[in-house]
Each structure stands twice: as structure tokens, then as C-alpha cells.
Design an enzyme around this catalytic site. Structure first.
Site, PDB file in Angstrom:
ATOM      1  N   GLU B  54       0.829  -1.211   0.000  1.00 27.91           N
ATOM      2  CA  GLU B  54       0.000   0.000   0.000  1.00 27.91           C
ATOM      3  C   GLU B  54       0.862   1.259   0.000  1.00 27.91           C
ATOM      4  OE1 GLU B  54      -0.274  -2.562   1.998  1.00 27.91           O
ATOM      5  OE2 GLU B  54      -2.359  -3.112   2.415  1.00 27.91           O
ATOM      6  N   CYS B  85       0.574   0.650   7.072  1.00 26.76           N
ATOM      7  CA  CYS B  85      -0.156   0.961   5.833  1.00 26.76           C
ATOM      8  C   CYS B  85      -1.496   1.606   6.140  1.00 26.76           C
ATOM      9  CB  CYS B  85      -0.321  -0.303   5.005  1.00 26.76           C
ATOM     10  SG  CYS B  85       1.273  -0.928   4.408  1.00 26.76           S
TER      11      CYS B  85
END
Lengths: 155, 155
Positions: B54, B85
């Protein structure tokens, strides 16, 4: 604990504000009593929302040491880490973290990240940024590929 | 919600394992029904502990759009985000996150990040990576410099 290292992190944070590079945060990483990396918040100047002080410093230290683990290192950060940086620190595994201003000091200056922790207590769909599960069975394929691999490096 | 986008994230995650680039995780970012960025875990191959799927995708999307905010974007990730993330997602502010495998599926495959959330419940000194406050008063200087600035960009 070495005040000179923290003073340097704080100095960089002040300089970062004055130069217009980003927010009032900086961090340095020390190994064997030497500064091996420094980072300051550069979210707005580099268009990178992940460019917080600690993340930037961790990336630089890892580049310098040619490793993805900061064993034997200490982080001096001008302010207690946000949730993203806290996570990054755990993945990087330094020995210790020193911080000067607290999360509550940061909140008092308008940098309140506690909402991120609060979001975790909400159901996925009711979060400020909604999280939605889908295709869970297909999502297991990468793990199946992973366990079949013999030479996988764990981190 | 578009299954083809998630299928692409899952495909990239499998490919990431097979190529040896990193762990079994990938994410793509979509804006107006077009993929604008993709990222896969490259922690070990790039020596960057922050190079999770991510984070990598967010950084690429922001570069592509020349912004530090992902308003109007959706993230499709092969697995529910880790704490780092998750934080990065909140700072990047996409509209929505879709995930396939759950955090519990990841834990079942050996990727258990719940310890990071658990650490938050412990006193600073008793954490797996000890956190220690120091020089708090000096640590307020960057905030003082910040509030004196007129042209500060908030993020």
C-alpha cells in the site's frame, strides 16, 4: 540517551519549518554513537503522504546500511511517532526510540493523529475511510504461492 | 467495487512472490475507473522496511497525480493493511479501501502484525522496542516555529 542527538533532531525540525520543506518534525538515526541518517517531514514538498520524519529517516538509514533491519540502531525523533511511523519503526526493528514532544503536544499544535487509532475500534464500513472486504478466497492465493517457496526471506 | 481490479492486485501479489521481489502482498490504486498506480511488497529486494504494497502504491499514485492527497481514488489491496499501511492510507485520504484476504488470514500465513497494536497498550518503557521521552520542553520549539508561519500547508 544523548541530548546532543535529540538537539540535532529538534534543530532539523525547526529548520524544516523555516525552509518550507514540510511540517515541524524531524528524526535522526544513530548507530554506535554516530548519526547514520536524518529525515524531516517532506509530505507537501515531495507530494508523498508517507514522507514523515521517521519513515524518511528509516529509508535513508536502510539505504546507508544496505539492510532492511535497523538492529543496533536508535531513533531520536522530535515528536512521538504517529501510527504510520510507529508501524514503520516496528518493521524496521531499531533497538530503541527516544522522543521529545509527546503525541499530546502534537495534538495541541493541531497534529492530532489519535483518530487513526479510534478508527480501528469502528466496524470497517463505518470508518472515516470505509474498508470493505471482497473476494477473500481469491485473496489467499498469494499466501499459497508464498508457502510453496523454499527461499523466502522473512521480515 | 470492481472484481477485475482486485483480481489484478491478487495477480500482482502472486507474481511478486514468484519473481522473488518480496512478500505476498500487492495493491492497486484506481481513479475514475482507471488504474493509476500499483505496488507490491519490496521490503527485502529494495532494503526498505516501509516498502509494503500500500505504501508503495500510494507513493506511486501521488507521483502520478502530482499531489499528496488521493481524494477521488480507491485502493484495492490483496490483504487487509498492516498498522503502518493503515496509517499511510489515512494520511493519503483515498475515498475507500477494498481488501481481499483479512488480517487474520495473513496471521495464519505467518504475517501477524497484531503485536503492533498490542504494543500501544503497554507503557512506553515496557514495549518490545522501548520508547523513552526526553527533552520535552525543547521538543516544543518546532511547533512554535510552525504556528509563527503564515504560509503553512496543512496535511
Amino acid at each position: 540517551m544523548n541530548n546532543a542527538f535529540m538537539q540535532e533532531a529538534i534543530r532539523l525540525a525547526v529548520e524544516n519549518v523555516r525552509s518550507g520543506k514540510g511540517g515541524p518534525f524531524a528524526a535522526i538515526i544513530v548507530k554506535q554513537d554516530r548519526i547514520i541518517a536524518a529525515g524531516a517531514n517532506s509530505v507537501t514538498s515531495t507530494n508523498d503522504p508517507t514522507a514523515h520524519a521517521e519513515v524518511t529517516a528509516i529509508r535513508e538509514a536502510c539505504r546507508a546500511l544496505n539492510t532492511f533491519q535497523l538492529t543496533g540502531c536508535e531513533i531520536y525523533t522530535s515528536c512521538e511517532p504517529c501510527p504510520m511511523c510507529l508501524g514503520a519503526i516496528y518493521w524496521a526493528r531499531p533497538d530503541r526510540v527516544y522522543f521529545a514532544a509527546t503525541a499530546s503536544d502534537a495534538a495541541g499544535a493541531g497534529f492530532d493523529d489519535s483518530f487513526i487509532y479510534e478508527e480501528l475500534k469502528r466496524p470497517h464500513a463505518g470508518r472515516r475511510i470505509p474498508f470493505e472486504g471482497m473476494m477473500r478466497e481469491a485473496g489467499l492465493e498469494p499466501f499459497r504461492a508464498w508457502v510453496q517457496k523454499d527461499d523466502r526471506i522473512r521480515y
